[in-house]
Scaffold this motif. Structure first.
Motif, short mmCIF file in Angstrom:
data_model
loop_
_atom_site.label_atom_id
_atom_site.label_comp_id
_atom_site.label_asym_id
_atom_site.label_seq_id
_atom_site.Cartn_x
_atom_site.Cartn_y
_atom_site.Cartn_z
N GLU A 67 67.33 -55.01 -0.53
CA GLU A 67 67.33 -56.45 -0.16
C GLU A 67 69.31 -56.74 0.03
N HIS A 122 64.99 -55.22 -4.95
CA HIS A 122 64.36 -54.56 -3.78
C HIS A 122 63.25 -56.07 -3.68
N ASP A 123 62.91 -56.25 -2.48
CA ASP A 123 62.11 -57.33 -2.26
C ASP A 123 60.66 -57.27 -2.67
#
Length: 332
Positions: A67, A122-123
């Protein structure tokens, strides 16, 4: 800085027994205090002309960011390099993930390169914990979905502790997009664990449904939440995570939830203003408040971020260095 007695490491307990740093949840108050205390030494080093320590020389740090990030990635990169590590950045836009590779296959690839620590953003909530379970080295969570952002909470706490002199009993108001904010969640968990009185203020559409489980006082009236506050933490509207009408417009949001000089007057004298960044000036905060050298600690938060991340990298690699005969400083 001496810690209150209830934050002292109990006799016989390991100061920080965790292999990874995946979140604030699960950390004991004295374990949080250990990380804050460890960060103090790095503040002084970072203010020197020669900002370098070789204790992690020869180790490899991978920053795997799935991300986008500017502050967090740069902060972790600087932290690793100042400790002497070989630092490699992996951007998802340039990785095999874009070619269809699964997260677990990417994880196996990273692990096969034998890094000594992996920093992951991380999303997807829970993705960092999934990766940590599959690798042979410590993992630091640099933000996962709406879940947590532990190093941001640590740097926020360090900023408060240094500026106000304590965290226990401090009245902290967190305002903005609480629903989508992993920063808010980590800050709430950390500050309440250390005895702060935390208030959250947000429109009903941006207030988590289960906020009553977080040991905070919830307000939809920002003015009321500001009364007597010693710290005001503003949050960015995370429009990229919103689908639908969470707010009528940025202008209307600012009218009800923007921090202005008039609103700041409701707080305790010399209340501290904070923001994790990036800021939407004129939406959640006005420029005169964000740039006020006496009240704003926004730039100081960035400085504390490097020190906190150096502390976390140092602490999480100590057991590894001790086992391999590196002669780790202090406890292993």
């Amino acid at each position: 800085m001496p810690s209150p007695s209830h934050l002292a490491v109990p006799q016989g307990a390991h100061p920080f027994p965790h292999r990874h740093l995946l979140g604030i949840a699960g950390l004991r108050p004295w374990e949080i205090a250990v990380l804050l205390d460890e960060a103090e030494q790095w503040i002084e080093l970072n203010r020197l002309t020669a900002k370098h320590d070789d204790r992690l020389a020869g180790l490899t740090q991978i920053n795997a960011f799935f991300e986008n990030s500017t502050r967090t990635l740069l902060s972790f990169e600087i932290a690793g390099k100042r400790l002497g590590m070989d630092v490699v950045n992996m951007h998802a836009a340039q990785s095999s993930v874009k070619k269809g590779e699964t997260l677990l296959d990417t994880t196996a690839t990273l692990n096969a390169m034998r890094p000594d620590v992996i920093v992951i953003r991380h999303d997807m909530s829970g993705a960092v914990a999934l990766i940590a379970d599959k690798v042979d080295c410590p993992v630091l969570n640099a933000g996962d979905g709406r879940h947590e952002h532990p190093t941001q909470a640590l740097l926020d706490a360090l900023t408060i502790r240094r500026r106000i002199g304590r965290i226990e009993g401090t009245v902290v108001t967190i305002c903005g997009d609480v629903l989508h904010s992993r920063v808010a969640r980590s800050d709430i968990l950390l500050l309440t664990a250390l005895g702060a009185e935390v208030r959250v203020a947000a429109p009903p559409t941006l207030m988590p449904a289960a906020v009553d489980r977080l040991a905070v006082a919830a307000y939809t009236d920002f003015d009321a939440a500001l009364e007597g506050a010693e710290v005001v933490m503003m949050l960015r509207l995370q429009l990229e995570r919103m689908e639908g009408g969470f707010v009528a417009s940025p202008r209307e949001y600012h009218a009800f939830y923007g921090l202005t000089a008039e609103r700041l007057a409701r707080t305790a004298p010399d209340a501290l203003v904070m923001h994790p960044g990036p800021m939407n000036r004129g939406v959640e905060i006005t420029s005169d408040i964000a740039d006020d050298p006496k009240r704003s600690a926004i730039v100081e938060q960035v400085e504390m971020g490097v020190a906190v991340r150096m502390a976390c990298l140092d602490v999480l690699t100590r057991a590894r260095r001790h086992v391999e005969g590196w002669g780790a400083e202090g406890w292993a």
